[in-house]
Design a protein around this motif. Structure first.
Motif, short mmCIF file in Angstrom:
data_model
loop_
_atom_site.label_atom_id
_atom_site.label_comp_id
_atom_site.label_asym_id
_atom_site.label_seq_id
_atom_site.Cartn_x
_atom_site.Cartn_y
_atom_site.Cartn_z
N ASP A 33 48.77 48.43 -12.32
CA ASP A 33 48.80 47.31 -12.39
C ASP A 33 49.67 46.11 -11.18
OD1 ASP A 33 49.44 46.09 -16.22
OD2 ASP A 33 49.76 48.58 -15.34
N THR B 129 47.10 46.49 -21.13
CA THR B 129 48.22 47.87 -20.14
C THR B 129 48.16 49.29 -21.25
OG1 THR B 129 48.58 46.55 -18.58
CG2 THR B 129 49.62 48.24 -19.17
N GLU C 44 49.53 37.89 -13.09
CA GLU C 44 50.47 38.24 -14.34
C GLU C 44 51.38 39.02 -13.94
OE1 GLU C 44 48.62 40.83 -18.03
OE2 GLU C 44 50.94 41.55 -18.22
N GLU C 45 51.31 39.64 -12.61
CA GLU C 45 52.22 40.54 -12.28
C GLU C 45 53.42 39.76 -11.06
OE1 GLU C 45 53.12 43.13 -14.18
OE2 GLU C 45 51.17 43.35 -15.37
N ILE D 203 45.25 44.90 -15.07
CA ILE D 203 44.81 45.56 -16.19
C ILE D 203 44.63 44.65 -17.11
CG2 ILE D 203 45.96 46.98 -17.02
CD1 ILE D 203 45.86 48.66 -14.54
N ASP D 204 43.97 44.01 -18.11
CA ASP D 204 44.31 43.70 -19.82
C ASP D 204 44.46 44.65 -20.40
OD1 ASP D 204 44.14 41.69 -21.35
OD2 ASP D 204 42.70 41.68 -21.83
N ASP E 39 44.24 38.80 -13.40
CA ASP E 39 45.14 40.06 -15.66
C ASP E 39 44.34 41.86 -14.07
OD1 ASP E 39 46.27 41.46 -16.44
OD2 ASP E 39 45.82 40.26 -18.29
CA CA Z 1 47.82 42.50 -17.84
#
Ligand code: CA
Ligand code: IPD
Length: 274
Positions: A45, A88, A68-69, A85-86, A83
């Motif tokens: 991610d 995770t 996101e991160e 990784i949507d 995003d």
């Molecule tokens: Ca995500």
């Protein structure tokens, strides 16, 4: 404006391609909990978001990013939503239903979006006013929502917030209700892909609350560009920042909103309603 958006879509597709190549064959070594044990982050991610940010900053330094991160542009009128990784949880388990989602959101809504699912070999993209498209390994297809016009014949999809064990907004009553009134109800684990599949007509409708803007922005654009309707859960104007959406073809969209209101009324106890 159209030419500018075409260029930004082309940039988003190139960046998503790079992220897809990075993630396609990897398995995470480090899986960590963020806010709760069901809210996961892996080293991929973080690495994918770093790659996407670097490419977007280089090409469009004037457009801020909310990821996101890495956080970032919480209130900017125009921003990239990322995003890396949507889905995770699926990714961490080796289940191929996860995606990379990029969207450009402007003051009047989502302008451009790309969702790519590296482990499935699927990519979806679209621009406001220009239609929504996919390549799922058999050439480019233009997306169109399904024409289903009765809930009891519909296949719906939804998701649950990671804090569902303790949060009031947990979607449990809604899930139980739609299992009774819809033809079928699924939980796949990637909101972006849920919306892509509604845009493609493989699923008839979607609802969810408690999301983040990067989970739903791109997919919501695709559903609209595929001839569908996207609103908040009360039938009002969709805003990615609200973290909620109802998306479906015109044949059942209103019925989903109606049923959500019924569930909401049933959940209000007499003391709460006074
Ligand atoms: Ca995500
Ligand atoms: C999750 C997925 C899932 C939804 C969750 C989200 P993440 O995103 O979109 O479908 O039900 O609420 O948190 O955390 O894997 O990017």
């Amino acid at each position: 404006m159209t030419a500018e958006l075409d260029e930004l879509l082309s940039l988003a597709r190139t960046v998503a391609d790079e992220a897809r190549a990075l993630l396609r064959d990897v398995r995470p070594q480090r899986v960590e909990a963020k806010r709760n044990p069901r809210d996961l982050v892996t080293e991929w991610d973080t690495r994918a978001e770093e790659l996407i940010r670097a490419r977007l900053i280089a090409a469009t330094p004037e457009i801020p990013i909310l990821g996101e991160e890495g956080g970032g542009a919480v209130t900017a009128p125009r921003r990239w939503l990322v995003d890396p990784i949507d889905g995770t949880v699926n990714f961490a388990h080796g289940l191929p239903i996860w995606s990379v989602a990029l969207a450009l959101e402007g003051p009047d809504g989502v302008e451009v979006g790309v969702v790519t699912a590296p482990a499935l070999g699927w990519t979806f993209w679209g621009r406001r006013g220009g239609g929504a498209f996919a390549d799922r390994g058999r050439g480019v297809e233009r997306l169109a929502v399904s024409a289903v016009d009765a809930l009891e014949r519909s296949l719906l999809v939804t998701g649950f917030p990671s804090d569902r064990a303790t949060a009031k907004v947990n979607n449990f009553a809604e899930w139980e209700h739609f299992q009774r009134v819809a033809g079928g109800c699924r939980r796949l684990g990637s909101a972006s892909l849920d919306l892509c599949l509604v845009a493609a007509g493989a699923l008839d409708g979607y609802w969810e609350r408690g999301l983040s803007p990067w989970d739903i922005a791109a997919g919501a654009l695709f559903v609209e560009e595929a001839g569908g309707i996207v609103t908040d859960t009360r039938g009002g104007r969709f805003r990615a920042a609200s973290g909620e959406a109802v998306a479906a073809g015109g044949g059942i969209h209103e019925a989903i909103v109606h049923e959500l209101a019924r569930v909401g009324r049933a959940a209000v106890t007499p003391e709460e309603s006074t």
